[in-house]
Design an enzyme around this catalytic site. Structure first.
Site, PDB file in Angstrom:
ATOM      1  N   LYS A 195       0.806  -0.978  -0.002  1.00  0.00           N
ATOM      2  CA  LYS A 195       0.008   0.022   0.015  1.00  0.00           C
ATOM      3  C   LYS A 195       0.888   1.271   0.205  1.00  0.00           C
ATOM      4  O   LYS A 195       1.537   1.495   1.078  1.00  0.00           O
ATOM      5  CB  LYS A 195      -0.900  -0.131   1.080  1.00  0.00           C
ATOM      6  CG  LYS A 195      -2.094   0.804   1.109  1.00  0.00           C
ATOM      7  CD  LYS A 195      -2.516   1.901   1.763  1.00  0.00           C
ATOM      8  CE  LYS A 195      -1.653   2.766   2.387  1.00  0.00           C
ATOM      9  NZ  LYS A 195      -1.714   4.243   1.775  1.00  0.00           N
ATOM     10  N   GLU A 270       9.763   1.224  10.807  1.00  0.00           N
ATOM     11  CA  GLU A 270      10.883   2.185  10.520  1.00  0.00           C
ATOM     12  C   GLU A 270      10.200   3.413  10.645  1.00  0.00           C
ATOM     13  O   GLU A 270       9.350   4.074   9.893  1.00  0.00           O
ATOM     14  CB  GLU A 270      11.216   2.104   9.057  1.00  0.00           C
ATOM     15  CG  GLU A 270      12.001   0.613   8.848  1.00  0.00           C
ATOM     16  CD  GLU A 270      13.255   0.262   9.791  1.00  0.00           C
ATOM     17  OE1 GLU A 270      13.965   1.242  10.225  1.00  0.00           O
ATOM     18  OE2 GLU A 270      13.401  -1.004   9.877  1.00  0.00           O
ATOM     19  N   CYS A 305      13.984  10.482   6.519  1.00  0.00           N
ATOM     20  CA  CYS A 305      13.912  10.062   8.082  1.00  0.00           C
ATOM     21  C   CYS A 305      14.977  10.326   8.659  1.00  0.00           C
ATOM     22  O   CYS A 305      14.868  10.445   9.860  1.00  0.00           O
ATOM     23  CB  CYS A 305      13.321   8.571   8.104  1.00  0.00           C
ATOM     24  SG  CYS A 305      14.638   7.526   6.941  1.00  0.00           S
ATOM     25  N   GLU A 402      10.137  15.884  15.381  1.00  0.00           N
ATOM     26  CA  GLU A 402      10.475  15.681  13.886  1.00  0.00           C
ATOM     27  C   GLU A 402       9.567  16.769  12.901  1.00  0.00           C
ATOM     28  O   GLU A 402       8.304  16.783  12.950  1.00  0.00           O
ATOM     29  CB  GLU A 402      10.140  14.290  13.373  1.00  0.00           C
ATOM     30  CG  GLU A 402      10.524  14.214  11.759  1.00  0.00           C
ATOM     31  CD  GLU A 402      10.296  12.743  11.201  1.00  0.00           C
ATOM     32  OE1 GLU A 402       9.164  12.343  11.679  1.00  0.00           O
ATOM     33  OE2 GLU A 402      11.012  11.920  10.711  1.00  0.00           O
TER      34      GLU A 402
HETATM   35  P1  NDP Z   1       2.698   8.436   7.543  1.00  0.00           P
HETATM   36  O1  NDP Z   1       2.961   7.484   9.117  1.00  0.00           O
HETATM   37  O2  NDP Z   1       1.673   9.524   7.782  1.00  0.00           O
HETATM   38  O3  NDP Z   1       2.128   7.499   6.640  1.00  0.00           O
HETATM   39  C1  NDP Z   1       2.969   6.260   6.306  1.00  0.00           C
HETATM   40  C2  NDP Z   1       2.090   5.183   5.554  1.00  0.00           C
HETATM   41  O4  NDP Z   1       1.092   4.715   6.366  1.00  0.00           O
HETATM   42  C3  NDP Z   1       1.107   5.666   4.308  1.00  0.00           C
HETATM   43  O5  NDP Z   1       0.993   4.791   3.130  1.00  0.00           O
HETATM   44  C4  NDP Z   1       0.086   5.986   4.904  1.00  0.00           C
HETATM   45  O6  NDP Z   1      -1.082   6.188   4.276  1.00  0.00           O
HETATM   46  C5  NDP Z   1      -0.095   4.951   5.897  1.00  0.00           C
HETATM   47  N1  NDP Z   1      -1.165   4.928   7.017  1.00  0.00           N
HETATM   48  C6  NDP Z   1      -1.491   6.162   7.565  1.00  0.00           C
HETATM   49  N2  NDP Z   1      -2.301   5.887   8.331  1.00  0.00           N
HETATM   50  C7  NDP Z   1      -2.514   4.484   8.622  1.00  0.00           C
HETATM   51  C8  NDP Z   1      -3.313   3.639   9.534  1.00  0.00           C
HETATM   52  N3  NDP Z   1      -4.013   4.122  10.428  1.00  0.00           N
HETATM   53  N4  NDP Z   1      -3.172   2.415   9.115  1.00  0.00           N
HETATM   54  C9  NDP Z   1      -2.360   1.701   8.323  1.00  0.00           C
HETATM   55  N5  NDP Z   1      -1.847   2.618   7.322  1.00  0.00           N
HETATM   56  C10 NDP Z   1      -1.695   3.986   7.437  1.00  0.00           C
HETATM   57  O7  NDP Z   1       4.043   8.858   7.093  1.00  0.00           O
HETATM   58  P2  NDP Z   1       4.261   9.926   5.941  1.00  0.00           P
HETATM   59  O8  NDP Z   1       3.905   9.290   4.858  1.00  0.00           O
HETATM   60  O9  NDP Z   1       3.926  11.137   6.167  1.00  0.00           O
HETATM   61  O10 NDP Z   1       6.166   9.755   5.834  1.00  0.00           O
HETATM   62  C11 NDP Z   1       7.021  10.543   6.762  1.00  0.00           C
HETATM   63  C12 NDP Z   1       7.175   9.589   7.962  1.00  0.00           C
HETATM   64  O11 NDP Z   1       7.869   8.567   7.458  1.00  0.00           O
HETATM   65  C13 NDP Z   1       8.131  10.503   8.662  1.00  0.00           C
HETATM   66  O12 NDP Z   1       7.966  10.295  10.166  1.00  0.00           O
HETATM   67  C14 NDP Z   1       9.531   9.790   8.271  1.00  0.00           C
HETATM   68  O13 NDP Z   1      10.587   9.956   9.444  1.00  0.00           O
HETATM   69  C15 NDP Z   1       9.038   8.486   8.338  1.00  0.00           C
HETATM   70  N6  NDP Z   1      10.259   7.642   7.497  1.00  0.00           N
HETATM   71  C16 NDP Z   1      10.842   6.874   8.352  1.00  0.00           C
HETATM   72  C17 NDP Z   1      11.764   6.057   7.569  1.00  0.00           C
HETATM   73  C18 NDP Z   1      12.754   5.080   8.268  1.00  0.00           C
HETATM   74  O14 NDP Z   1      13.556   4.134   7.869  1.00  0.00           O
HETATM   75  N7  NDP Z   1      12.751   5.020   9.511  1.00  0.00           N
HETATM   76  C19 NDP Z   1      12.424   6.188   6.393  1.00  0.00           C
HETATM   77  C20 NDP Z   1      11.245   7.116   5.715  1.00  0.00           C
HETATM   78  C21 NDP Z   1      10.240   8.050   6.181  1.00  0.00           C
HETATM   79  P3  NDP Z   1      -1.397   7.494   3.302  1.00  0.00           P
HETATM   80  O15 NDP Z   1      -0.289   8.432   3.064  1.00  0.00           O
HETATM   81  O16 NDP Z   1      -2.139   7.171   2.230  1.00  0.00           O
HETATM   82  O17 NDP Z   1      -2.487   8.145   4.304  1.00  0.00           O
END
Ligand code: NDP
Length: 498
Positions: A195, A270, A305, A402
């Site tokens: 997804k 992650e 991240c 963050e």
């Molecule tokens: P989100 O947590 O908002 O979303 C990540 C994914 O989860 C998206 O596909 C989102 O869908 C989905 N999602 C959101 N809510 C739910 C739920 N309740 N149940 C299941 N899936 C859900 O993060 P962002 O997309 O805003 O990404 C940024 C974040 O990712 C930052 O905090 C960053 O630090 C972290 N990150 C961490 C990395 C690591 O390796 N540790 C690497 C890269 C990023 P949708 O967007 O369609 O709502």
């Protein structure tokens, strides 16, 4: 101006995109769609289906069937599985320009970054894990106790694929982070439902098309588009999912962890970061350090991240280093991702730009000094200047939370103990960088920093063979490397008594 590839022009001409389930595009059960917006000009580049629970059920059923004992995928030798992954890597390379342009259109990032990090990074990851299919192994073990009745025995472990994997990924590196999950899961012999983020779903569909072209059997790799609340939640809660591998915010990671636990589904998380860059008064080179610290925060508009979003600078050189970093930031050209002379593109969405700007306001309100930038650009598109604050107060919101944008805060420190105390004083623990020419100092920092990844004299870069993951609230588990493929296996312990 860069011309779109024929493949991408044809793909985008579809305008409405369905889910990719069981090897073909399949319409959604409902009519709801999500518009995918180009952050550079706010135009709609396509619409994807908003996956409902029934769509998720269909995708998981396809993946479950493809994982059944005796299915084509399960019967395939590790060598043949590796060949398919290798072909996919080659196809990603062949179509790297199409993938890179797609990522720039939906995410906004600079095309050169889409080429290297997304298309290039994904190809490297699939190529790397193609080699792992033939290297998954168990152990033979001498048991600690004798067998009853003086019998002999032979004990060993074997690693088996865990089952259907749900991969949920963010928008910042949509193809490469998908590859970090899909490639090792498939290498282990699992099947996958991916997804993508609702902001960047189109590149994931292109990846699924290429997987089919590489010879992936039907149902092995599926993509369900949609949002987190509906689609992501249905996937996480599905009882046939054996592992949820998630990259995203700490906030969402906690929700996913709780939901998955209802079915005792495995998770790897992650999550977010607030990574320190620590500059001592003896850097190898002042210019290279300023460039490295600036690249560490401003690359990909700070939407990384492992971004080094707080820089701790030893007092003796604080003014010099801060001035050097500021010069680098102020020379950066802000423009759309297809402008080959740009250094900084737009942020991913209007909502995200507003969130980052609200942190800048909070920084000012709490008394941090604005050294540079801070303004959004009032044209079409979601542009923001690279922004630098300075503050002695480690507890301020912009130093603790963050921001996930091009915002850096500089904080002075006295000595190594002070630097460690301040750097470790965080809920997060993803990455850290240390800048010094003194190897003993660097080693002492490496040993005591609470971070999953430490780089010395370089901004953090990912590599398929170097595990990535966080301490504290930055996550659970590691991906990439050997541990990355073992994430998708489960251990069976066997003892033959004779
Ligand atoms: P989100 O947590 O908002 O979303 C990540 C994914 O989860 C998206 O596909 C989102 O869908 C989905 N999602 C959101 N809510 C739910 C739920 N309740 N149940 C299941 N899936 C859900 O993060 P962002 O997309 O805003 O990404 C940024 C974040 O990712 C930052 O905090 C960053 O630090 C972290 N990150 C961490 C990395 C690591 O390796 N540790 C690497 C890269 C990023 P949708 O967007 O369609 O709502």
């Amino acid at each position: 101006m860069v011309e779109l590839t024929d493949k991408l022009t044809k793909f985008l001409a579809k305008k409405n995109h369905n889910h990719f389930i069981n090897g073909i595009y399949q319409p959604s059960i409902g009519d709801d769609q999500i518009a995918v917006i180009n952050p550079a000009n706010e135009e709609i580049i396509g619409k994807v289906a908003l996956g409902q629970k029934e769509d998720v059920d269909r995708a998981v059923a396809a993946a479950k069937k493809a994982f059944q004992y005796n299915s084509l995928w399960r019967r395939m030798s590790p060598d043949d599985r590796g060949k398919i992954l290798y072909s996919l890597a080659e196809l990603i390379t062949d179509h790297s320009e199409t993938i890179a342009q797609m990522v720039t259109l939906e995410n906004g990032k600079l095309l050169k970054d889409s080429r290297s990090s997304d298309a290039g990074g994904a190809a490297n990851t699939f190529r790397y894990y193609a080699g792992w299919t033939t290297k998954i192994e168990g152990e033979t073990l001498d048991l600690s106790q004798p067998q009853k009745g003086g019998k002999q025995n032979f004990a060993f472990t074997r690693r088996e694929p865990i089952g259907v994997v749900a991969a949920i990924v963010p928008w910042n590196f949509p193809v490469s982070i998908a590859a970090w999950k899909v490639a090792p899961a498939l290498a282990a012999g699992c099947t996958v439902v991916l997804k993508p983020s609702e902001e960047t779903p189109l590149s994931a569909l292109l990846l699924a098309e290429l997987a089919m072209e590489a010879g992936m059997p039907e149902g092995v790799f599926n993509v369900v588009t949609g949002d987190g609340r509906t689609t992501g939640a249905a996937l996480t809660a599905h009882p046939d999912i054996k592992k949820v591998t998630f990259t995203g915010s700490t906030y969402t990671g906690k929700i996913i962890g709780k939901t998955a636990m209802e079915n005792v589904t495995g998770v790897s998380l992650e999550l977010g970061g607030k990574s320190p860059a620590i500059v001592f008064d003896d850097p190898v080179d002042f210019g290279a350090t300023a460039n490295g610290v600036a690249a560490g925060i401003f690359r990909n508009q700070g939407q990384v991240c492992v971004a080094g979003s707080r820089v701790y600078i030893q007092k003796k050189v604080f003014d010099k280093v801060l001035t050097d970093i500021t010069h680098v930031a102020e020379k950066m050209k802000i423009s759309h991702g297809f402008d080959g002379t740009a250094d900084l593109g737009p942020l991913v969405s209007k909502g995200h730009l507003a969130k980052v700007c609200s942190y800048i306001e909070t920084g000012k309100r709490e008394g941090a000094s604005l050294v540079s930038g801070g303004q959004s650009i009032k044209n079409k598109g979601y542009y923001l200047q690279p922004t630098i604050f300075s503050s002695p107060d480690n507890q301020q919101t912009i130093i603790q939370e963050e921001i996930f944008g091009p915002v850096l805060t500089a904080i002075p420190f006295d000595d190594m103990e002070d630097a460690l105390q301040k750097a470790n004083d965080s809920k997060m623990g993803l990455a850290a960088t240390v800048w010094t020419k003194n190897i003993s100092k660097a080693m002492a920092m490496i040993n005591r920093l609470e971070a999953g990844v430490v780089y010395v004299n370089s901004p953090v870069r990912s590599d398929p063979n170097l595990p990535l993951g966080g301490y504290k609230q930055s996550g659970i588990g590691r991906e990439l490397g050997k541990v990355g493929v073992y994430n998708y296996t489960t251990l069976k312990s066997v003892n033959i008594v004779f």
